[in-house]
Design a protein around this motif. Structure first.
Motif, mmCIF file in Angstrom:
data_model
loop_
_atom_site.group_PDB
_atom_site.id
_atom_site.type_symbol
_atom_site.label_atom_id
_atom_site.label_comp_id
_atom_site.label_asym_id
_atom_site.label_seq_id
_atom_site.Cartn_x
_atom_site.Cartn_y
_atom_site.Cartn_z
ATOM 1 N N CYS A 1 4.318 -2.598 3.432
ATOM 2 C CA CYS A 1 3.964 -4.319 2.794
ATOM 3 C C CYS A 1 3.505 -5.122 3.917
ATOM 4 O O CYS A 1 4.169 -4.996 4.941
ATOM 5 C CB CYS A 1 5.227 -4.590 2.298
ATOM 6 S SG CYS A 1 4.935 -6.502 1.528
ATOM 7 N N ASP B 1 12.291 5.183 0.387
ATOM 8 C CA ASP B 1 13.186 5.306 -0.802
ATOM 9 C C ASP B 1 14.435 5.584 -0.493
ATOM 10 O O ASP B 1 14.780 5.162 0.550
ATOM 11 C CB ASP B 1 12.438 6.758 -1.547
ATOM 12 C CG ASP B 1 12.542 7.749 -0.583
ATOM 13 O OD1 ASP B 1 13.343 7.916 0.524
ATOM 14 O OD2 ASP B 1 11.760 8.919 -0.981
ATOM 15 N N VAL C 1 0.829 -1.109 -0.006
ATOM 16 C CA VAL C 1 0.136 0.095 0.070
ATOM 17 C C VAL C 1 0.898 1.248 0.188
ATOM 18 O O VAL C 1 1.921 1.194 0.256
ATOM 19 C CB VAL C 1 -0.978 0.134 1.284
ATOM 20 C CG1 VAL C 1 -2.045 -1.207 1.228
ATOM 21 C CG2 VAL C 1 -0.003 0.232 2.505
ATOM 22 N N ASN C 2 0.217 2.500 -0.404
ATOM 23 C CA ASN C 2 1.075 3.743 -0.458
ATOM 24 C C ASN C 2 0.827 4.196 1.034
ATOM 25 O O ASN C 2 0.193 3.475 1.984
ATOM 26 C CB ASN C 2 0.442 4.627 -1.486
ATOM 27 C CG ASN C 2 -0.972 4.852 -1.488
ATOM 28 O OD1 ASN C 2 -1.599 4.722 -0.240
ATOM 29 N ND2 ASN C 2 -1.412 5.377 -2.556
ATOM 30 N N THR C 3 0.959 5.310 1.232
ATOM 31 C CA THR C 3 1.252 5.905 2.646
ATOM 32 C C THR C 3 -0.273 6.338 3.122
ATOM 33 O O THR C 3 -0.635 6.499 4.164
ATOM 34 C CB THR C 3 2.009 7.282 2.647
ATOM 35 O OG1 THR C 3 1.712 8.074 1.737
ATOM 36 C CG2 THR C 3 3.233 7.013 2.569
ATOM 37 N N ASP C 4 -1.175 6.510 2.163
ATOM 38 C CA ASP C 4 -2.490 6.647 2.417
ATOM 39 C C ASP C 4 -3.321 5.324 2.598
ATOM 40 O O ASP C 4 -4.498 5.140 2.999
ATOM 41 C CB ASP C 4 -3.146 7.398 1.368
ATOM 42 C CG ASP C 4 -2.733 8.754 0.919
ATOM 43 O OD1 ASP C 4 -2.491 9.317 1.991
ATOM 44 O OD2 ASP C 4 -2.759 9.042 -0.183
ATOM 45 N N ILE D 1 7.465 5.683 1.945
ATOM 46 C CA ILE D 1 6.627 5.721 0.655
ATOM 47 C C ILE D 1 5.511 4.721 0.892
ATOM 48 O O ILE D 1 4.851 4.662 -0.194
ATOM 49 C CB ILE D 1 7.524 5.508 -0.531
ATOM 50 C CG1 ILE D 1 8.165 4.230 -0.566
ATOM 51 C CG2 ILE D 1 8.522 6.923 -0.536
ATOM 52 C CD1 ILE D 1 8.973 4.128 -2.052
ATOM 53 N N GLY D 2 5.425 3.736 1.761
ATOM 54 C CA GLY D 2 4.291 2.714 1.789
ATOM 55 C C GLY D 2 4.598 1.753 2.789
ATOM 56 O O GLY D 2 5.600 1.959 3.575
ATOM 57 N N HIS E 1 -8.946 1.205 -1.066
ATOM 58 C CA HIS E 1 -8.213 1.359 0.466
ATOM 59 C C HIS E 1 -8.343 0.135 0.935
ATOM 60 O O HIS E 1 -9.320 -0.672 0.787
ATOM 61 C CB HIS E 1 -8.943 2.343 1.097
ATOM 62 C CG HIS E 1 -8.197 2.967 2.298
ATOM 63 N ND1 HIS E 1 -8.171 2.004 3.473
ATOM 64 C CD2 HIS E 1 -7.739 3.941 2.636
ATOM 65 C CE1 HIS E 1 -7.374 2.994 4.387
ATOM 66 N NE2 HIS E 1 -7.076 3.914 3.746
ATOM 67 N N THR F 1 7.761 -1.266 6.775
ATOM 68 C CA THR F 1 7.605 -0.044 5.917
ATOM 69 C C THR F 1 8.395 -0.278 4.554
ATOM 70 O O THR F 1 9.238 -0.834 4.605
ATOM 71 C CB THR F 1 8.120 1.084 6.757
ATOM 72 O OG1 THR F 1 9.600 0.819 7.184
ATOM 73 C CG2 THR F 1 7.299 1.447 7.749
ATOM 74 N N VAL G 1 -1.591 -0.698 -3.923
ATOM 75 C CA VAL G 1 -0.797 -0.464 -5.305
ATOM 76 C C VAL G 1 -0.143 -1.681 -5.685
ATOM 77 O O VAL G 1 0.218 -1.650 -6.926
ATOM 78 C CB VAL G 1 0.370 0.847 -4.917
ATOM 79 C CG1 VAL G 1 -0.315 1.927 -4.662
ATOM 80 C CG2 VAL G 1 1.249 0.047 -3.926
ATOM 81 N N ASN H 1 -5.811 0.103 -6.180
ATOM 82 C CA ASN H 1 -6.441 1.398 -6.045
ATOM 83 C C ASN H 1 -7.663 1.521 -5.167
ATOM 84 O O ASN H 1 -8.229 2.463 -5.213
ATOM 85 C CB ASN H 1 -6.723 1.815 -7.632
ATOM 86 C CG ASN H 1 -5.487 2.029 -8.386
ATOM 87 O OD1 ASN H 1 -4.361 2.161 -7.978
ATOM 88 N ND2 ASN H 1 -5.845 1.677 -9.701
#
Length: 344
Positions: free
Chosen positions: A125, A116, A33-36, A122-123, A61, A113, A40, A59
């Motif tokens: 797992c 980068d 997932v991304n930070t929100d 940045i997301g 949540h 987490t 992804v 895409n």
């Protein structure tokens, strides 16, 4: 300092293709997932998982994919991936989730987490291991054991109280042996189930596990609880406990099969065990099963002369002695227990 090869390996590990291969090959579900908290990426295992509520999950949540009533549930304190996004720390957590068909799925989730090259998060797992088949199997075994204790079978009626009396007698002198025997019984029964043996045989393994150390009643307490290494003479005394156990139990009716299992549970697959130096298939199958269960629990328990081994080290010891101390077929079944998280 890294040499040229190390640098190339590090660069290779950064290849997207390798990351994709690892995710695809994983036997567990993988979710990114991304930070929100928006999904992804995932692997096929996860997308086909019974807890996933939609075929197309990218895409979306995470709360809309995994939870039936996301608005009423406190997702941010319950979901391990969301916890990781908020805290920045990886977690290991068990979840019980209801599927769209109203079934329950139990899974263990490991999270981490994603950062980068600057260290910015940045997301996250999550790796999902489905515990439901194991939990169902364990429940079935518990029901079998309960039925075993409640059945009117003549063997149980006549001998179960006597068996437990022996176990309690051992516990009065050596509490380690009592709990050890119960765990060995459970491991042995599950190994038999994984070997495809019938319930009657698996139940016999359970009973043999409860009684396999009953002969220690005839070993002095000084030797049983000695804090240091045994002398050769003391070890020879310990080695008599399988035969002592057989002599104690031999007057009990319908015990002939179990007696042979108990007598030979310290034989080795390579013929270097005791008391009869039996080898390979000449050792009763359930004795070979008990040998693995007994050794694993002995290694992972605190003893008067040493601390318990980590589970991972004990599993590796069992695996490395396959074909010498242990029957490879039994070891293979035991390794399935490890994969199913049964031994944790």
């Amino acid at each position: 300092m890294l040499n040229g090869d190390d640098n190339r390996i590090r660069e290779f590990m950064e290849f997207e293709e390798l990351r994709n291969l690892i995710i695809t090959a994983s036997p567990c579900g993988v979710l990114v997932v991304n930070t929100d908290g928006v999904i992804v990426g995932c692997n096929d295992i996860l997308s086909r998982h019974r807890l996933v509520r939609h075929q197309n999950i990218l895409n979306r949540h995470i709360k809309d994919v995994l939870y039936r009533d996301p608005e009423s549930e406190d997702i941010y304190s319950r979901d391990p991936i969301m916890i990781t996004l908020q805290s920045g720390w990886g977690v290991v957590k068990e979840l019980t989730l209801r599927t769209s068909s109203a079934d329950w799925v139990e899974c263990r989730v490991w999270t981490t987490t994603l950062k980068d090259t600057t260290g910015k998060i940045i997301g996250a797992c999550g790796v999902f291991h489905d515990l439901t088949p194991y939990r169902k199997k364990k429940k079935q075994l518990e029901e079998i054991n309960r039925a075993l204790l409640e059945t009117g079978n003549q063997l149980i009626q006549q001998h179960m109280e006597t068996m437990m009396a022996f176990a309690n007698a051992i516990a009065a002198r050596d509490s380690y042996t009592r709990w050890h025997s119960e765990k060995v019984a459970e491991y042995a029964q599950q190994i038999c189930i994984n070997l495809g043996l019938d319930n009657e045989t698996a139940n016999m393994a359970y009973l043999a596990g409860l009684l396999h150390d009953v002969g220690k009643i005839g070993v002095s307490e000084e030797i049983l609880t000695k804090p240091g290494k045994l002398t050769d003479q003391e070890y020879e005394v310990i080695k008599t406990h399988p035969v002592i156990g057989v002599n104690i139990l031999k007057s009990m009716k319908n015990m002939k099969g179990i007696l042979q299992v108990i007598k030979h549970h310290h034989e080795r697959y390579d013929g270097k065990g005791y008391p009869s130096k039996l080898k390979g298939s000449k050792i009763p199958l359930l004795s070979r099963v008990l040998a693995v269960a007994d050794s694993f629990d002995a290694m992972t328990s605190d003893r008067s002369y040493r601390n318990a081994f980590p589970v991972e080290k004990a599993i590796e010891e069992i695996k490395s002695n396959s074909g010498t101390q242990f029957d490879p077929r039994v070891v293979k079944s035991f390794m399935q227990l490890a994969q199913e998280q049964y031994l944790q």
